[in-house]
Design an enzyme around this catalytic site. Sequence first.
Site: not given
Length: 174
Positions: A58, A95
């Site tokens: 992105r 994460e």
Amino acid sequence: METSASNLIRVIPDFPKPGIIFKDITPLLANADAFRNVCDQIAEYANEVEYIAGVEARGFIFAAAIAAISNKGLIPIRKSGKLPGKTYSNSYELEYGKATLELHADLIPAGGRVLLVDDVLATGGTAVAALDLIKMAGLSPITIAFLLEIPALGGRSRIAKSHPGLKIQTVLAE
């Protein structure tokens, strides 16, 4: 009536794994005015650099638009195995797992100043890995800019600790 860019970001719980809150920027990208507005804001940070670097995937979207708007060169920072030829490589923790980023070696003249762009600042792991790659290539990261930041995850302080003096900019507040 103009829609606020922050209202165009969907929150998707438990994606891509349980416990992760995903920020879906697709509605913002589909809104031409909002997309251009955030790209113009980030392009303001490009005045003192020669290159715009974007992190797959992105970050590419914003970096390419900002490079075009600001008339700067584009440096793609890709996931492992996507670039031909000699590369610099850096693995890091996400994460929700582990990843590796790569940057072409010896194709961009050393010494250039870089604005690094990505979509979301979460834990800062991706940003730190990308900044390290930029330095490995002999380039100087000057500023890092994000569309949005999730302050609770501490990414800003992680970046500041590993790359002191770097300007950290965010367009939208959470």
